[in-house]
Every structure is written in structure tokens, then in C-alpha cells.
Design a protein around this motif. Structure first.
Motif, PDB file in Angstrom:
ATOM      1  N   TRP A 134      68.336  44.209  41.758  1.00 59.10           N
ATOM      2  CA  TRP A 134      67.223  43.955  40.844  1.00 59.10           C
ATOM      3  C   TRP A 134      65.912  44.056  41.617  1.00 59.10           C
ATOM      4  N   ALA A 135      64.916  44.704  41.031  1.00 64.52           N
ATOM      5  CA  ALA A 135      63.576  44.798  41.619  1.00 64.52           C
ATOM      6  C   ALA A 135      62.650  43.886  40.834  1.00 64.52           C
ATOM      7  N   VAL A 136      62.111  42.874  41.498  1.00 66.13           N
ATOM      8  CA  VAL A 136      61.298  41.848  40.842  1.00 66.13           C
ATOM      9  C   VAL A 136      59.907  41.846  41.453  1.00 66.13           C
ATOM     10  N   ASN A 137      58.892  41.828  40.604  1.00 68.77           N
ATOM     11  CA  ASN A 137      57.507  41.790  41.070  1.00 68.77           C
ATOM     12  C   ASN A 137      56.750  40.709  40.300  1.00 68.77           C
ATOM     13  N   ILE A 138      56.076  39.819  41.020  1.00 66.82           N
ATOM     14  CA  ILE A 138      55.272  38.766  40.412  1.00 66.82           C
ATOM     15  C   ILE A 138      53.843  38.928  40.908  1.00 66.82           C
ATOM     16  N   ARG A 139      52.947  39.262  40.007  1.00 68.64           N
ATOM     17  CA  ARG A 139      51.537  39.458  40.370  1.00 68.64           C
ATOM     18  C   ARG A 139      50.739  38.235  39.933  1.00 68.64           C
ATOM     19  N   LYS A 140      50.103  37.612  40.903  1.00 68.40           N
ATOM     20  CA  LYS A 140      49.299  36.420  40.614  1.00 68.40           C
ATOM     21  C   LYS A 140      47.873  36.830  40.287  1.00 68.40           C
ATOM     22  N   HIS A 141      47.217  36.020  39.474  1.00 69.06           N
ATOM     23  CA  HIS A 141      45.810  36.251  39.145  1.00 69.06           C
ATOM     24  C   HIS A 141      45.010  35.120  39.760  1.00 69.06           C
ATOM     25  N   THR A 142      44.537  35.395  40.960  1.00 66.67           N
ATOM     26  CA  THR A 142      43.862  34.343  41.718  1.00 66.67           C
ATOM     27  C   THR A 142      42.345  34.413  41.608  1.00 66.67           C
ATOM     28  N   SER A 143      41.845  35.320  40.795  1.00 72.68           N
ATOM     29  CA  SER A 143      40.394  35.461  40.699  1.00 72.68           C
ATOM     30  C   SER A 143      39.737  34.242  40.063  1.00 72.68           C
ATOM     31  N   ARG A 144      38.597  33.878  40.602  1.00 69.93           N
ATOM     32  CA  ARG A 144      37.801  32.804  40.011  1.00 69.93           C
ATOM     33  C   ARG A 144      36.535  33.368  39.366  1.00 69.93           C
ATOM     34  N   ALA A 145      36.506  34.669  39.155  1.00 67.29           N
ATOM     35  CA  ALA A 145      35.307  35.316  38.624  1.00 67.29           C
ATOM     36  C   ALA A 145      35.344  35.307  37.102  1.00 67.29           C
ATOM     37  N   ALA A 146      34.421  34.560  36.504  1.00 64.02           N
ATOM     38  CA  ALA A 146      34.283  34.540  35.051  1.00 64.02           C
ATOM     39  C   ALA A 146      32.997  35.218  34.612  1.00 64.02           C
ATOM     40  N   ARG A 147      32.084  35.484  35.545  1.00 63.24           N
ATOM     41  CA  ARG A 147      30.827  36.163  35.270  1.00 63.24           C
ATOM     42  C   ARG A 147      30.559  37.156  36.395  1.00 63.24           C
ATOM     43  N   THR A 148      29.660  38.123  36.124  1.00 61.47           N
ATOM     44  CA  THR A 148      29.308  39.069  37.180  1.00 61.47           C
ATOM     45  C   THR A 148      28.622  38.369  38.346  1.00 61.47           C
ATOM     46  N   SER A 149      27.996  37.226  38.088  1.00 58.46           N
ATOM     47  CA  SER A 149      27.373  36.475  39.186  1.00 58.46           C
ATOM     48  C   SER A 149      28.416  36.006  40.186  1.00 58.46           C
ATOM     49  N   ASP A 150      29.651  35.770  39.718  1.00 60.61           N
ATOM     50  CA  ASP A 150      30.723  35.400  40.640  1.00 60.61           C
ATOM     51  C   ASP A 150      31.076  36.569  41.550  1.00 60.61           C
ATOM     52  N   LEU A 151      31.021  37.788  41.002  1.00 62.86           N
ATOM     53  CA  LEU A 151      31.300  38.969  41.819  1.00 62.86           C
ATOM     54  C   LEU A 151      30.185  39.200  42.834  1.00 62.86           C
ATOM     55  N   VAL A 152      28.965  38.856  42.453  1.00 66.42           N
ATOM     56  CA  VAL A 152      27.848  38.938  43.408  1.00 66.42           C
ATOM     57  C   VAL A 152      28.089  37.965  44.546  1.00 66.42           C
ATOM     58  N   ARG A 153      28.512  36.755  44.196  1.00 62.40           N
ATOM     59  CA  ARG A 153      28.788  35.746  45.221  1.00 62.40           C
ATOM     60  C   ARG A 153      29.881  36.206  46.175  1.00 62.40           C
ATOM     61  N   MET A 154      30.854  36.949  45.643  1.00 66.07           N
ATOM     62  CA  MET A 154      31.946  37.453  46.475  1.00 66.07           C
ATOM     63  C   MET A 154      31.533  38.661  47.319  1.00 66.07           C
ATOM     64  N   GLY A 155      30.341  39.196  47.048  1.00 61.27           N
ATOM     65  CA  GLY A 155      29.885  40.342  47.812  1.00 61.27           C
ATOM     66  C   GLY A 155      30.392  41.677  47.312  1.00 61.27           C
ATOM     67  N   SER A 156      30.956  41.726  46.112  1.00 62.78           N
ATOM     68  CA  SER A 156      31.516  42.959  45.565  1.00 62.78           C
ATOM     69  C   SER A 156      30.537  43.706  44.678  1.00 62.78           C
ATOM     70  N   LEU A 157      29.410  43.074  44.371  1.00 57.59           N
ATOM     71  CA  LEU A 157      28.438  43.630  43.441  1.00 57.59           C
ATOM     72  C   LEU A 157      27.066  43.088  43.829  1.00 57.59           C
ATOM     73  N   THR A 158      26.030  43.916  43.706  1.00 54.97           N
ATOM     74  CA  THR A 158      24.675  43.450  44.021  1.00 54.97           C
ATOM     75  C   THR A 158      24.060  42.745  42.819  1.00 54.97           C
ATOM     76  N   PRO A 159      23.086  41.855  43.039  1.00 57.03           N
ATOM     77  CA  PRO A 159      22.416  41.218  41.891  1.00 57.03           C
ATOM     78  C   PRO A 159      21.779  42.236  40.953  1.00 57.03           C
ATOM     79  N   HIS A 160      21.236  43.322  41.526  1.00 53.90           N
ATOM     80  CA  HIS A 160      20.606  44.373  40.723  1.00 53.90           C
ATOM     81  C   HIS A 160      21.616  44.997  39.764  1.00 53.90           C
ATOM     82  N   ALA A 161      22.770  45.416  40.312  1.00 50.35           N
ATOM     83  CA  ALA A 161      23.794  46.044  39.477  1.00 50.35           C
ATOM     84  C   ALA A 161      24.379  45.041  38.482  1.00 50.35           C
TER      85      ALA A 161
END
Length: 430
Positions: free
Chosen positions: A156-183
């Protein structure tokens, strides 16, 4: 039999005698385990049974074995683990920081099957020779995928993908460094203006997280309908209905496809529609919804923003022979406004690679696109030459598009300085 195994055997016997259901009577199970552990330690002190090196750990593992996922539960409880998969009972892997690791966990064939059956019990989905694949959601929100022989060669091949993101707004992605405030400001305004957005990228690039963050900018009074194969978006919007697909039953009937969900969603008075991911003919229904004036978002797998547009022009052709490129290509050009493309680096970091706008024009069968934001040679997300052709829609939403699209240099002078955040770790995106 070692001490821990002996304790576990006694706990199982107590559970059986007292009629405790470990999956529903969790508090009663924990009390029973604490009682049995204390009794065992007292007998070990008297020399009647082998001593336990760590009674608390042995008790926790007993609870995991009866109510959780046994030896796999510790990986679900570990916030540094993004994904768990088993290629065979003796080969259990986890992903940390975007990189796979072979663990020391060893399972028996029957033990793995019992764990899978336990995982599927709450979902109502089945796994057998007639349906050798299953996609389901665990009670904790993790996504489960299982394939069994004869589709796999032996195990059997079993895969469990967790969703560990705490990003609920684009500002969270800015905080993570994945997106600029401008974008981020531009994307938030685009969502509020009702633009149709595709989010593209490779597997595990963070597409679901990006859609969830974009949905955080949807005005509070709007009704949102989501359609997914398995519940993953988990939006926090006030007026939201989430729907997922259903596999056929043993008689081969009762299937609810993603196309059916999209059609039903249009009857539910939506102000916004989000599709978890388009892979097949449901892309046509997405385009029809977008073209009817219903602001929509979706994800799809692609290697670039340009390839995402090519793919969204191809998938609707699967809907039938009467659907032609002559209809689909101009429909995509007029319906899709933005493509947000995400990238998963070799170090496991997720980031926005480019934000592209469609002009609405088609030249020789090719849709015109331009970069609104793109990565420069140094890897920075900077303002590109493009712009979305929807200035009046931004104005109706109370935004000045020209101001939103000022250059990075001008933007730094007109907004408070933001200290650069560290690059987003892979465990922060799903």
C-alpha cells in the motif's frame, strides 16, 4: 514481552472489558490509560513486572495506538513535519524543510492497513479492489491519499499531507518573506476589485495557501462558495459554503464530480467562487462562471504564468468535441485577469515568482500577457512593465490603480519602511 508492550496489552484488555470506544471516548480512554499506567508503575516498584523507562511516553503511545495513528501519530503532532508517506510498511518517509527523510519507523502490513481503515472511517470514503485510489481528509485537516495493489506492485502507498500554513492574509505572506508589501497591496486590491485570478505552480509550491490568503481580502459582506476534491481551503470568511466531490458507490453510482459542484454553486447565489484546483473539463465551467461576471479564483499545476494560460486554454477542450479552441482562447483572454505563479526552490522555500496580467487581446492564437511583478536577477520581486486592463474596476472598489502600480522606489518613499523578513520556510506553506 518488554515493559511497554506489556502495558499496552493490559490497556487493550481494559478497553475491551469496559467497553470504551477509543475513537469517540477520548477522555475516558486517557483516564483509563493514566489509571493503568499508575497501577503498572506500582507493580513495577514492587518487582512484579518489568520497570518502565518512561511511563508517560508509554502511556502516550498507547493512546496513539488506540485513538490516533499509532507510530505515525508523532509525525502528525510534529510541527516541523510537512508530509508523511509510506512506500512500504518498512519504509516510512517524512518531509522537513522541503526535503525527504527516511525514518526509523517500521510497520507491519496489517498494522498499516488498520491505520488506513481508521483514517478513512470518519471520511466515509472507501478503498477496495473496485476503488484502489482514495483521497480523503483526516479529522485534523490533513489530506490522505492511498493507492493499493494491483495498482501498486506489492505494498500500500500512503501519503499524508499536512497543512501547516498560518497564512490567512497576504500580509502573513509578506511576514514570511514570500511576497513584498507592494505586491501584496496590489493583490488585495485586485481581489476587492473582483478580478479573476489563477494561482499556478508546482506540487507543494503553496497554491492552496495563496488562494486562502487572497480570500482574506474578499469583502466581508460577500457570499463565497468553494468547490474542492477534498476540503483544504478552510476559509474564515463569514458567509462561506464549502463543498467537496464524492466518489461513486459500490454500484458505480452516486458520484459527484467537480463539474457538478461548479454548476450547483452557480445556483447558490455566490458573490465569489473558488475552485480548489482544475485538472480536467471543469476548467470550462470555471471559464463560463468567470465570463458571466462572477469573480472567481482557482489553482492549477504549471511551470510558469505563460504555461498556466496555455493549460487553461487546453483543459476546457476535454469537455467535448463541440468545445473548440476558437471559443476557449478568446474566452480565457477576456475572463482571466491575473496569474499568480509560485515557485518552490531547491532549498524548500516557497515564494511568488511572478504576477502576470492578461490584456484581453489575442494575436495569432496567442494571448497577450505582461508582467506586473517579476523576479529580477538578484531574486527580488520587483515591479514589471505590465498592468491589468481594469482600471475602472479598481476605481469602483475605491483603489487608484496608478498609485498601486508605482515603482518600487516610489513605493518605498510613500509607505513606511518594512524590515525584510526571512524567507518562508516550507512548513509555513501548504
Amino acid at each position: 514481552m518488554d515493559a511497554a508492550a506489556l502495558l499496552h496489552s493490559e490497556i487493550r484488555e481494559l478497553v475491551r472489558r469496559r467497553g470504551v470506544d477509543p475513537l469517540t471516548d477520548t477522555s475516558e480512554l486517557e483516564a483509563l490509560v493514566a489509571e493503568a499506567s499508575a497501577d503498572y508503575v506500582a507493580r513495577a516498584d514492587a518487582g512484579l513486572v518489568p520497570p518502565l523507562l518512561d511511563p508517560d511516553d508509554a502511556g502516550a503511545r498507547a493512546v496513539d495506538a488506540l485513538a490516533g495513528l499509532g507510530p505515525l501519530q508523532r509525525y502528525l503532532d510534529d510541527d516541523t513535519v510537512e508530509e508523511v508517506w509510506c512506500n512500504a510498511p518498512g519504509r516510512v518517509f517524512v518531509a522537513r524543510s522541503g526535503r525527504p527523510e527516511l525514518t526509523t519507523t517500521l510497520l507491519e502490513d496489517e498494522e498499516l492497513r488498520v491505520l488506513v481503515e481508521r483514517m478513512l472511517r470518519a471520511s466515509g470514503r472507501r478503498l477496495d479492489l473496485a476503488s484502489p485510489f482514495v483521497d480523503a481528509q483526516l479529522p485534523g485537516g490533513e489530506r490522505l491519499h492511498v493507492v493499493i495493489p494491483p495498482i501498486t506492485s506489492q505494498h500500500w502507498a500512503v501519503n499524508i499531507r499536512k497543512h501547516t500554513s498560518r497564512a490567512a492574509r497576504t500580509s502573513d505572506l509578506v511576514r514570511m518573506g514570500s511576497l513584498t508589501p507592494h505586491a501584496a497591496a496590489f493583490l488585495d486590491a485586485s481581489v476587492q476589485a473582483g478580478l479573476n485570478i489563477l494561482v499556478s505552480g508546482a506540487t507543494q509550491a503553496g497554491k492552496t495557501t495563496m488562494v486562502r490568503a487572497l480570500a482574506g481580502a474578499i469583502p466581508a459582506g460577500q457570499r463565497v462558495i468553494t468547490c474542492e476534491e477534498v476540503f483544504e481551503l478552510a476559509l474564515r470568511n463569514r458567509d462561506c459554503v464549502a463543498m467537496q466531490t464524492r466518489a461513486p458507490n459500490l454500484e458505480g453510482v452516486g458520484e459527484i464530480s467537480l463539474r457538478r459542484l461548479v454548476k450547483e454553486a452557480l445556483r447558490m447565489r455566490p458573490d465569489r467562487m473558488l475552485i480548489g484546483e482544475v485538472r480536467e473539463a471543469e476548467a470550462l465551467d470555471l471559464l463560463i462562471a468567470m465570463n458571466s461576471g462572477l469573480p472567481s479564483m482557482s489553482t492549477l499545476h504549471a511551470n510558469s504564468a505563460r504555461e498556466a494560460v496555455v493549460k487553461i486554454c487546453t483543459l476546457p477542450l476535454l469537455a467535448g468535441e463541440n468545445v473548440s479552441a476558437a471559443f476557449v482562447v478568446p474566452t480565457v483572454a477576456s475572463a482571466v485577469d491575473l496569474v499568480v505563479h509560485l515557485d518552490l526552490g531547491p532549498d524548500g522555500h516557497r515564494q511568488v515568482r511572478e504576477i502576470a496580467a492578461l490584456s484581453g487581446r489575442v494575436e495569432n492564437g496567442t494571448i497577450e500577457m505582461s508582467d506586473v511583478f517579476t523576479r529580477d536577477a538578484a531574486g527580488r520581486l520587483v515591479r514589471g512593465p505590465g498592468a491589468p486592463p481594469a482600471q475602472e474596476r479598481y476605481a469602483r472598489a475605491g483603489h487608484d490603480l496608478a498609485s498601486l502600480l508605482t515603482s518600487d522606489a516610489q513605493h518605498r518613499h510613500t509607505r513606511p519602511s518594512v524590515h525584510p523578513a526571512p524567507a518562508a520556510g516550507p512548513g509555513e506553506w501548504s
